[in-house]
Design a protein around this motif. Structure first.
Motif, PDB file in Angstrom:
ATOM      1  N   ASP A   1     -24.046 -59.092  15.550  1.00 49.08           N
ATOM      2  CA  ASP A   1     -23.925 -57.689  16.670  1.00 49.08           C
ATOM      3  C   ASP A   1     -22.750 -57.339  16.849  1.00 49.08           C
ATOM      4  O   ASP A   1     -21.698 -56.509  16.410  1.00 49.08           O
TER       5      ASP A   1
ATOM      6  N   ARG B   1     -21.273 -56.916  13.036  1.00 49.26           N
ATOM      7  CA  ARG B   1     -22.358 -56.030  12.740  1.00 49.26           C
ATOM      8  C   ARG B   1     -20.757 -54.591  12.663  1.00 49.26           C
ATOM      9  O   ARG B   1     -21.027 -53.648  12.248  1.00 49.26           O
ATOM     10  N   SER B   2     -20.857 -54.701  13.795  1.00 52.56           N
ATOM     11  CA  SER B   2     -19.444 -53.904  14.335  1.00 52.56           C
ATOM     12  C   SER B   2     -18.280 -53.622  13.727  1.00 52.56           C
ATOM     13  O   SER B   2     -17.319 -52.735  13.792  1.00 52.56           O
TER      14      SER B   2
ATOM     15  N   ALA C   1     -23.807 -58.941   7.629  1.00 50.13           N
ATOM     16  CA  ALA C   1     -23.158 -58.526   8.159  1.00 50.13           C
ATOM     17  C   ALA C   1     -22.010 -57.573   8.826  1.00 50.13           C
ATOM     18  O   ALA C   1     -22.052 -56.353   8.902  1.00 50.13           O
TER      19      ALA C   1
ATOM     20  N   PRO D   1     -19.751 -54.785   7.839  1.00 51.28           N
ATOM     21  CA  PRO D   1     -20.259 -53.774   6.367  1.00 51.28           C
ATOM     22  C   PRO D   1     -19.382 -53.770   5.445  1.00 51.28           C
ATOM     23  O   PRO D   1     -19.914 -53.780   4.214  1.00 51.28           O
TER      24      PRO D   1
END
Length: 174
Positions: A113, A116-117, A144, A146
């Motif tokens: 997570d 991904r941020s 993961a 981007p």
């Protein structure tokens, strides 16, 4: 992370690191998105909790060998550029080497997570033949994040790994 906080001078910066340093840089970027302009990451060792990751186990084993048999014994199994680099780095830690190994073996890496941020351009280099820093981890991170670009290297070519990560970061910027 204190060094990263001290490096920030009011405008976003590109940060990076190797192995545990990659973990620290990515976690800092996730916690400080307004301060980070990009990431240059080499050989991430695991994602989230260490959970017996090869690099965590290697750090624990190295701490034990240094404690029980001394630094020179711990370095005896290495050769070439790796021996030179570890000799320089490990001697530089002095009495703090074992505590750093122990801390590293239990330090959390960024979670999926957190990765991904990250919205900044990110160059990642993974080593295709390093059992301590599995290429699968570098691929997981690249999938993961981007705006990540993954490039690879081998242990023989590793001394140029950070340059390859910078090149990947430059491609991620486009």
């Amino acid at each position: 992370m204190t060094a990263l906080e001290n490096a920030w001078a009011g405008h976003p910066i590109v940060v990076g690191g190797v192995s545990l340093g990659a973990h620290v840089a990515a976690r800092w970027a996730a916690a400080n998105p307004d301060k980070c302009a990009g990431l240059v990451l080499a050989l991430p060792a695991w994602t989230g909790a260490a959970n017996g990751a090869p690099a965590a186990l290697a750090a624990k084993a190295s701490a034990r060998i240094v404690t029980d048999h001394g630094l020179e014994t711990a370095l005896a199994g290495t050769t070439g550029w790796l021996h030179d680099e570890l000799t320089r780095a490990w001697h530089g830690y002095g009495d703090e080497l074992v505590p750093h190994f122990e801390e590293a073996s239990e330090s959390p890496a960024p979670t999926l997570d957190e990765l991904r941020s990250l919205t900044v351009p990110t160059g990642i280099v993974g080593c295709t033949d390093d059992p301590v820093h599995p290429i699968e981890v570098a691929r997981q991170w690249a999938n993961a994040i981007p705006r990540a670009v993954l490039t690879t290297t081998t242990l023989d070519a590793y001394p140029r790994a950070l340059g390859r990560a910078v090149q990947a970061w430059q491609r991620a910027r486009n």
